[in-house]
Design a protein around this motif. Structure first.
Motif, PDB file in Angstrom:
ATOM      1  N   SER A 149     134.124  26.054  43.989  1.00  0.00           N
ATOM      2  CA  SER A 149     133.018  25.851  43.041  1.00  0.00           C
ATOM      3  C   SER A 149     132.774  27.125  42.242  1.00  0.00           C
ATOM      4  O   SER A 149     133.066  27.190  41.046  1.00  0.00           O
ATOM      5  CB  SER A 149     131.741  25.439  43.788  1.00  0.00           C
ATOM      6  OG  SER A 149     131.919  24.184  44.438  1.00  0.00           O
ATOM      7  N   GLU A 150     132.259  28.164  42.905  1.00  0.00           N
ATOM      8  CA  GLU A 150     132.002  29.443  42.228  1.00  0.00           C
ATOM      9  C   GLU A 150     133.171  30.418  42.336  1.00  0.00           C
ATOM     10  O   GLU A 150     133.158  31.480  41.716  1.00  0.00           O
ATOM     11  CB  GLU A 150     130.740  30.100  42.794  1.00  0.00           C
ATOM     12  CG  GLU A 150     129.457  29.403  42.418  1.00  0.00           C
ATOM     13  CD  GLU A 150     129.194  28.126  43.182  1.00  0.00           C
ATOM     14  OE1 GLU A 150     128.668  27.175  42.580  1.00  0.00           O
ATOM     15  OE2 GLU A 150     129.521  28.079  44.392  1.00  0.00           O
TER      16      GLU A 150
ATOM     17  N   THR B 282     128.214  24.916  38.344  1.00  0.00           N
ATOM     18  CA  THR B 282     129.193  24.920  39.436  1.00  0.00           C
ATOM     19  C   THR B 282     128.620  24.321  40.716  1.00  0.00           C
ATOM     20  O   THR B 282     129.326  23.672  41.476  1.00  0.00           O
ATOM     21  CB  THR B 282     129.686  26.347  39.702  1.00  0.00           C
ATOM     22  OG1 THR B 282     128.548  27.201  39.939  1.00  0.00           O
ATOM     23  CG2 THR B 282     130.466  26.887  38.518  1.00  0.00           C
TER      24      THR B 282
END
Length: 328
Positions: free
Chosen positions: A211-212, A280
Motif C-alpha cells: 500500500s504505502e 493508499t
C-alpha cells in the motif's frame, strides 16, 4: 478468515471495533505467524545484513531489534523488515508474508518460518497481563530482544509491534503456540484479527507493504529516510542518492476528513479541481471519531492544505496533516 500472503488469516474474532478498542485501552493478541523468519548464523549474519539492507546494523548489537528495508535497483522498497539480533548473536530477519523467499535469496540463511508461531501482545496493559504468564517476557524492553523460557519452551521475544501501542512479539515453537495463545486469553488478553491490526497501524501512521511501500515507492517518498544509511553500500543506493539530491517528487502524507464516512484505498485526492494523488489506505478512526487516510502527494502540497477525497463520486472535504494521526 481470509487469504493473506498465502495464509488463511483471521479478519476478526468478535468484532473489529471491539478488538481495536481492547488494544487501545487494555491488551490484544494477534497471530502474526504469516511473517517470515530467515535465520542467519551468528558468525555471518551481521555482515550479510550490513551489505544488503538499508539501515546500519552497526548502530545496534546483540539483544536489539532494528527496522530496515530491502530495496530494488531503482530504490523502491522490495520489503520492509524487522531484524531481531538475539543475544547469542544469531539474527532472525522478519520479512512480510509473501517476501520470505526474496529476502532469503538476498541474505542467505535458513527459512525457519514453519518452526515457530509469532504472537503479538499489544496494548497499555499488555506487559502487566503477560507478566502473569512470564515476567521475563514482559520485561523485554522496546526494540530489545531476548530468548526467554515460557512454559518450558525457548521463545524469542522482541519489544516490537505494529499497532502504535506498547507490547512485545513472541516467536514460540510451533508445538507450544496453541497453549501460549490460550494462556494469554485466559489472563484477559483479547484475540484480535487483521481488521483491527490494519486500523490500528493506520491510526499510528505505519506503512503497509503493498500500500504505502512497494514497486515505485522509495523510503524517501514514504517519509522513512531515517532507515537509510547512505555511507555504506546496499542495493538501490545509487538510485536513492539521486532522488535524495533532487528531492522526492512526492511524499506520503496524512489526510483527515470530516464525518464518519471513510476514505478508501484507491480514492482520488484533489487539490481544488486538480487530481494530485490516490489514497493508499483509508478508514474511519474510532479513536479520533472521523475519517483518516494516507496518500502519496506532490512535494509542494503542504500541511493544512485543503483537499477533497473522491469516494465513488462523492467528495469528502479533507485537510492534509503530518503523520502519525495518533501519538502515544
Amino acid at each position: 478468515m481470509a487469504p493473506f500472503g498465502g495464509w488463511d488469516m483471521p479478519l476478526e474474532f468478535s468484532s473489529t471495533l471491539a478488538e481495536h478498542g481492547a488494544c487501545r485501552s487494555a491488551a490484544a493478541v494477534f497471530d502474526v505467524s504469516h511473517l517470515g523468519t530467515v535465520r542467519l548464523a551468528a558468525d555471518l549474519g551481521a555482515d550479510a545484513v550490513a551489505r544488503t539492507l538499508t539501515n546500519d546494523i552497526g548502530r545496534i548489537g546483540p539483544g536489539r531489534a532494528q527496522y530496515t528495508h530491502l530495496l530494488d535497483d531503482d530504490g523502491s522498497v522490495a520489503d520492509d523488515i524487522i531484524v531481531w539480533w538475539r543475544p547469542d548473536g544469531v539474527i532472525d530477519v522478519m520479512p512480510n508474508a509473501s517476501n520470505t523467499d526474496r529476502v532469503r535469496a538476498a541474505l542467505g540463511g535458513t527459512d525457519v518460518t514453519s518452526e515457530r508461531a509469532v504472537l503479538a501482545v499489544q496494548g497499555p496493559e499488555a506487559r502487566a497481563l503477560l507478566a502473569r504468564i512470564s515476567p521475563a517476557a514482559a520485561a523485554v524492553g522496546r526494540f530489545r530482544v531476548d530468548v526467554v523460557e515460557i512454559g518450558g519452551a525457548a521463545c524469542v521475544v522482541a519489544g516490537t509491534g505494529y499497532t502504535g501501542e506498547d507490547g512485545v512479539e513472541i516467536a514460540v515453537p510451533t508445538p507450544h503456540a496453541e497453549r501460549l495463545w490460550s494462556e494469554l486469553v485466559a489472563v484477559g488478553v483479547l484475540p484480535a484479527g487483521l481488521g483491527a491490526r490494519d486500523l490500528l497501524r493506520l491510526e499510528a501512521g505505519l506503512p503497509l507493504h503493498g500500500s504505502e511501500l512497494g514497486p515505485g515507492i522509495t523510503p524517501l517518498q514514504a517519509g522513512l529516510g531515517w532507515v537509510v544509511s547512505f555511507d555504506r553500500p546496499f542495493k538501490g543506493r545509487e538510485a536513492l542518492i539521486a532522488e535524495r539530491d533532487a528531492g522526492p517528487a512526492r511524499r506520503l502524507r496524512g489526510i483527515v476528513t470530516a464525518g464518519r464516512r471513510p476514505p478508501r484505498a484507491g480514492s482520488g485526492v484533489l487539490l481544488g479541481d486538480r487530481p494530485v494523488g490516490t489514497v493508499t489506505s483509508g478508514n474511519f478512526s474510532p479513536t479520533l471519531g472521523h475519517g483518516i487516510a494516507m496518500a502519496l502527494l506532490p512535494a509542494e502540497v503542504a500541511d493544512d492544505d485543503l483537499v477533497a477525497v473522491d469516494v465513488r463520486g462523492s467528495r469528502l472535504s479533507g485537510r492534509v496533516v503530518p503523520l502519525p494521526f495518533l501519538r502515544r
